[in-house]
Scaffold this active site. Structure first.
Site, short mmCIF file in Angstrom:
data_model
loop_
_atom_site.label_atom_id
_atom_site.label_comp_id
_atom_site.label_asym_id
_atom_site.label_seq_id
_atom_site.Cartn_x
_atom_site.Cartn_y
_atom_site.Cartn_z
N LYS A 1 0.67 3.99 7.26
CA LYS A 1 -0.06 4.89 6.35
C LYS A 1 0.35 6.34 6.61
CE LYS A 1 -2.89 1.79 4.50
NZ LYS A 1 -2.11 0.62 4.99
N SER B 1 0.81 -1.22 0.00
CA SER B 1 0.00 0.00 0.00
C SER B 1 0.83 1.27 0.00
CB SER B 1 -0.95 0.02 1.21
OG SER B 1 -0.23 0.25 2.41
#
Length: 214
Positions: free
Chosen positions: A172, A133
């Site tokens: 993230k 990601s």
């Protein structure tokens, strides 16, 4: 290499050799000093040129995050420094269970002091990345991220974020949006995750990355 000025070629060659020797990319000041360039702004200009011509990729918010494109990634021959504990695995994808604490860590990685800049190595820990990601931030599956222990972060910083009610952690970029938090992947194929701000705990901010070149 066609299309490059003499200075850009020298910078590219230096980056390649530096990665081969150290296992991580040089800082802008390293390039300036080694190649006797007049200022860091001149180095930054030429790095932008190398990036626009498709020879490197950079991640601006992470120290020394420069990747060579369309070139064999050189394997490091030397990596000195001090040991930092590897506390477990962090998801670059969906959250996974919280890694073990340092007291239970039998794994460590040798980290040069330069790779974390002004951060003291005693304030830094490492996690192995699982997932894709964050690939657009030059962090891939199998890489090791170095994080500074801290419980706060500014919008856009890359963090280890713990989802309290699930006791899971994910890598993230974090954005505080009123009473909710957006955890944003760096992958155009993946969507952001949203949680109540009371349900997200910052466990560290990314200060460096060690690439898996195997």
């Amino acid at each position: 290499m066609s299309g490059l000025s003499q200075r850009q070629q020298r910078i590219y060659d230096y980056i390649k050799q530096f990665i081969r020797t150290n296992g991580y990319a040089p800082a802008i000041r390293d390039i300036q000093r080694e190649l006797s360039i007049s200022s860091t702004s001149v180095v930054a200009y030429n790095l932008r040129a190398l990036e626009s011509k498709g020879h490197i990729r950079r991640e601006g918010n992470i120290s020394r995050a420069i990747e060579l494109i369309n070139a064999e990634q050189p394997l490091p021959t030397v990596l000195g420094g001090q040991r930092v504990p590897v506390l477990g695995v962090i998801a670059a994808g969906q959250p996974i269970p919280v890694p073990n604490d340092s007291a239970n860590s039998d794994d460590s990685v040798l980290v040069p002091e330069e790779i974390v800049g002004n951060d003291k190595l005693g304030d830094v820990y490492a996690l192995r990345v699982k997932g894709y990601s964050m690939v657009d931030a030059l962090i891939a599956d199998g890489d090791i991220v170095l994080l500074r222990y801290q419980a706060t972060a500014e919008n856009g910083e890359m963090v280890a974020a713990r989802i309290r009610d699930e006791n899971e952690v994910t890598l993230k970029r974090i954005y505080w949006e009123g009473d909710r938090v957006r955890l944003q992947p760096a992958n155009v194929t993946m969507e952001a995750m949203y949680y109540p701000s009371t349900n997200v705990e910052v466990q560290g901010r990314v200060v460096g990355v060690i690439r898996n070149l195997g």
